[in-house]
Motif scaffolding. Structure first.
Motif, mmCIF file in Angstrom:
data_model
loop_
_atom_site.group_PDB
_atom_site.id
_atom_site.type_symbol
_atom_site.label_atom_id
_atom_site.label_comp_id
_atom_site.label_asym_id
_atom_site.label_seq_id
_atom_site.Cartn_x
_atom_site.Cartn_y
_atom_site.Cartn_z
ATOM 1 N N TYR A 76 0.781 -30.233 -34.640
ATOM 2 C CA TYR A 76 -0.757 -30.152 -34.451
ATOM 3 C C TYR A 76 -1.361 -31.311 -34.369
ATOM 4 O O TYR A 76 -0.943 -32.451 -34.706
ATOM 5 N N GLN A 117 -12.171 -33.034 -33.425
ATOM 6 C CA GLN A 117 -13.270 -33.094 -34.423
ATOM 7 C C GLN A 117 -14.699 -33.429 -33.836
ATOM 8 O O GLN A 117 -14.935 -33.925 -32.532
ATOM 9 N N ALA A 157 -7.593 -28.124 -36.733
ATOM 10 C CA ALA A 157 -6.358 -28.302 -36.206
ATOM 11 C C ALA A 157 -5.907 -27.439 -35.105
ATOM 12 O O ALA A 157 -6.242 -26.175 -35.421
ATOM 13 N N SER A 179 -3.078 -29.281 -44.641
ATOM 14 C CA SER A 179 -3.302 -29.330 -43.035
ATOM 15 C C SER A 179 -3.729 -27.823 -42.619
ATOM 16 O O SER A 179 -3.151 -26.632 -43.263
ATOM 17 N N ASN A 210 -13.618 -30.662 -38.812
ATOM 18 C CA ASN A 210 -12.193 -31.046 -38.368
ATOM 19 C C ASN A 210 -11.298 -29.749 -38.026
ATOM 20 O O ASN A 210 -11.248 -28.857 -38.653
ATOM 21 N N HIS A 243 -11.304 -37.263 -45.435
ATOM 22 C CA HIS A 243 -11.074 -35.718 -45.671
ATOM 23 C C HIS A 243 -12.116 -35.675 -47.158
ATOM 24 O O HIS A 243 -11.776 -36.298 -48.255
ATOM 25 N N GLU A 275 -5.760 -32.758 -34.251
ATOM 26 C CA GLU A 275 -7.156 -32.459 -34.644
ATOM 27 C C GLU A 275 -8.119 -32.870 -33.532
ATOM 28 O O GLU A 275 -8.160 -34.066 -33.007
#
Length: 757
Positions: free
Chosen positions: A330, A334, A221, A135, A219, A147, A332
């Motif tokens: 966190y 995107q 974070a 991550s 992506n 992913h 994400e």
């Protein structure tokens, strides 16, 4: 200051990724992001069409990466830094080109701000399509829903002239050959000298003669707390939860909560924002003060998404699992080519997709950002974005970058895999700007290069074949070459893998059977076991896998003379299947010679290595020495992979005693792994020893390769406590189940559920 590009190293506590799993990924993809036909029928026609278009069914030819643990030690990682007066970006070319850090600088102060969630450790977990993923930062997800398989793999990297090269500007180019779809791609990163935004130009090319399905999501974070709000120009979103439903919901309020605040939901979820066609493409994550990171792009990158872990125990546990204690959470944000991540888009032959992204800081009025009027919050954010980075400036930067996309690399900064070079040699592709040099070809590619040049795939040597059958290639061109190659154990095995991937299962089974006739190996047996399982023959699959384990373990020990040969395992020494009548052993399996393997009654590998007997140098054959044959890491990876599959298959075939015998035969370092501790509990439960199964959980263990969405821990725990509550001989009632679950909740260390129980 002029933009600087430099190489450096970054030291992080790291759990090594470990060896690849040597078994080809024949089974259906274990990816949570899919919906059934009933749900697909409720979607808009264009979305439903793209959801149904070429979904990935396996990660072949890529190998699974499940050899990591959780013991972290400091490790130096190669890094590339891009820096100007406003930003400093740190890229990890050896780990999928991940942007590990993006710092907004404040000259003359100590108030530099990290815009990304920067993970202080590198801890792999089973989230990538092929396993290992970590991550944090910005990742480039290409290939198929999920992913990328390149999450923990090296990319090629080089310095390239930037659009402002006349003023000394330089780009960092990352590129690789994406193997799931056989497509080359590149990511160009640069910082104009006076810009507070990191520009990223992306290009995916299809050099083939047929359309190819494409998937891309950048992506990002970003840090999360109770005041974090994610904003995008949308009034609706497609919600996907781990109950595997996709439905349209209003933004920001839905189901009694404002979902643009990530901690106001209990469970992990995706929100794919429905942006109007003419809307500027952007998404931002802003804190209590209205500050944070904004992402924008040219219009081709249509989709925007928020992923949240939620405030429930499962999501919190996953966040802790992925980092070290004391690290904040966190979310994400995107950006992708389609509206949702369940879709793939066709890229026509000899065409390309290209676009530009920008990442940087944004500050807006916190009263407006966090006000109750969603339209006002969005308008304030977009107005501030337009003032800081006009939409026209992004389009102009894209136009300026396009002529430089073909620029040849000036200085190599990192080296990726040799697979692209192999494909270029086979296909004769011309790919300006992304050279796949023959010098990158290595041992993995060499057998296939020989097939390409000579028409014959090298057969396995006795030593290396025991630890690793080698990587398979499955594209139609390689399948054609294998079909014309001379028949050997290796060629027939790899041909079967390619045929299985193409959906020709009957021919795949015939190829694996021919491989066995050439040489009896655990690899062909295991492939046939997968075919048996798919065809609904669990008993035969279990027997084949038992034979595969026997062959593998036999290769690790000295085989005794025939008159002293150890007996073949028969239901842990009882001569019968668990649950079957006396004397009714497993049915012989075609393609498996009976009575040729060592006993599985005891571990065949010593805990400590044994010093070899002295060898007469004059009698030794230097050409016979093969360091790969003695690779202990590869041998352990093979034993763990086959052992795990055999135990699961034997349990499914109601052969718990044999499953325990296989488990006990594995080397101690494998049995000590958390995955095999969980299998131990499942085996004990199947044998009727629920107290011993409960004791395994009470002792504590960690399943390092626990898959995203996997509920094996909670399912096994509740199966144990329900049996204990009901009594070992009593039938289970719904009342007993409910009482057991209430009185014995799942312990927090095992709580990884991502949906309501």
């Amino acid at each position: 200051m002029a933009t600087i590009v430099r190489r450096t190293t970054l030291t992080l506590p790291t759990a090594p990724v470990g060896p690849d799993n040597p078994l080809p990924a024949l089974r259906p993809l274990d990816e949570v992001h899919h919906v059934d036909d009933h749900v697909r029928a409720t979607l808009p026609a264009d979305m439903a069409r793209q959801v149904a278009y070429e979904p990935l069914r396996s990660v072949l030819p890529v190998r699974l990466r499940d050899g990591y643990g959780r013991d972290r030690v400091p490790a130096e990682l190669d890094a590339i830094v891009l820096e100007n007066d406003h930003l400093r970006a740190t890229v990890l070319p050896g780990l999928g080109g991940r942007v590990h850090s993006l710092i907004h600088k404040s000259p003359g102060t100590s108030a530099d701000r990290e815009l990304l969630y920067r993970n202080p450790v590198l801890q792999p977990a089973d989230f990538a399509l092929n396993g290992a993923w970590f991550s944090g930062g910005i990742e480039w997800n290409i290939g198929a829903t999920g992913h990328t398989t390149l999450s923990c793999s090296p990319l090629h990297a080089a310095r390239v002239p930037a659009p402002d090269a006349a003023d000394g500007g330089a780009m960092v180019r990352l590129w690789e050959w994406e193997r799931l779809r056989d497509l080359p791609f590149q990511v160009d990163l640069w910082l104009p000298a006076d810009s507070a935004y990191l520009y990223v130009g992306v290009r995916i090319r299809n050099p083939h003669h047929l359309p190819a399905p494409v998937y891309w999501w950048s992506n990002i974070a970003v840090p999360e707390d109770e005041h974090t709000r994610v904003l995008a120009p949308a009034d609706d979103a497609w919600h996907f939860g781990y109950a595997r439903t996709l439905s349209k919901v209003p933004v920001p309020e839905w189901d009694g909560a404002d979902r643009t605040y990530p901690l106001r939901g209990a469970y992990p979820a995706d929100y794919f924002y429905e942006l109007p066609e003419d809307a500027r493409r952007w998404i931002a994550s802003l804190d209590a003060d209205g500050s944070g990171l904004v992402h924008t792009s040219t219009d081709l990158l249509r989709g925007r998404k928020l992923f949240v872990w939620g405030a429930g125990p499962g999501g919190r546990r996953w966040q802790q699992w992925l980092t070290e204690p004391g690290t904040g959470g966190y979310v994400e944000i995107q950006a992708g080519l389609a509206r949702t991540q369940l879709e793939h888009i066709p890229l026509e032959a000899d065409e390309e997709f290209a676009w530009l992204e920008a990442y940087g800081p944004l500050t807006a009025d916190p009263a407006a950002v966090h006000g109750t009027d969603w339209a006002t919050a969005r308008h304030e954010t977009e107005t501030r974005l337009e003032a800081a980075l006009p939409r026209a400036a992004v389009d102009a930067a894209y136009a300026a970058w396009r002529p430089h996309a073909d620029a040849e690399p000036a200085e190599r900064l990192a080296t990726g895999s040799g697979w692209g070079a192999l494909e270029v040699e086979r296909g004769g592709f011309q790919l300006p700007g992304t050279p796949f040099d023959p010098g990158t070809l290595g041992e993995e590619q060499e057998p296939w290069r020989r097939l390409l040049r000579s028409g014959a795939l090298p057969d396995w040597e006795p030593g290396p074949s025991q630890a690793d059958p080698g990587a398979s290639l499955v594209a139609p061109a390689w399948r054609d070459l294998l079909e014309a190659a001379p028949s050997t154990a290796a060629a027939e095995y790899h041909l079967g893998v390619a045929q299985w991937h193409a959906g020709d299962r009957a021919q795949a089974e015939r190829s694996w059977e021919r491989s066995l006739r050439c040489a009896e190996t655990p690899w062909a047996l295991r492939c046939l076991a997968v075919a048996d399982t798919a065809a609904g023959h669990p008993a035969r699959a279990a027997e084949r896998l038992l034979g595969a384990v026997r062959l593998l373990l036999a290769s690790a020990v000295a085989v005794p003379p025939p008159e002293e040969a150890a007996p073949v395992l028969e239901a842990a020494g009882t001569g019968q299947e668990s649950g079957a009548g006396a004397g009714q052993g497993p049915e012989p399996v075609p393609g498996l010679r009976q009575g040729t393997a060592v006993s599985l009654a005891a571990p065949p590998v010593a805990v400590e290595p044994v010093d070899p007997e002295p060898v007469d140098p004059e009698a030794a054959d230097p050409e016979a020495a093969d360091p790969e044959a003695a690779d202990p890491e590869a041998a352990e990876a093979a034993e763990a992979a086959l052992g795990r599959e055999a135990i699961v298959a034997l349990l499914a075939a109601d052969r718990a005693d044999d499953a325990r015998a296989v488990l006990d035969a594995l080397r101690p370092t494998i049995r000590a792994r958390g995955r095999f501790r969980l299998l131990r509990a499942q085996v004990l439960l199947a044998q009727g020893d629920a107290p011993a199964a409960r004791a395994v959980f009470d002792e504590g263990f960690e399943v390092c390769d626990l898959r995203e969405g996997d509920e094996a821990l909670s399912d096994t725990w509740y199966a144990i406590v329900e049996r204990l509550a009901a009594g070992l001989e009593e039938p289970l009632t719904e009342e007993a189940r409910a009482q057991a679950r209430t009185e014995h909740p799942l312990p927090a260390p095992y709580e990884f559920r991502m949906r309501p129980a």
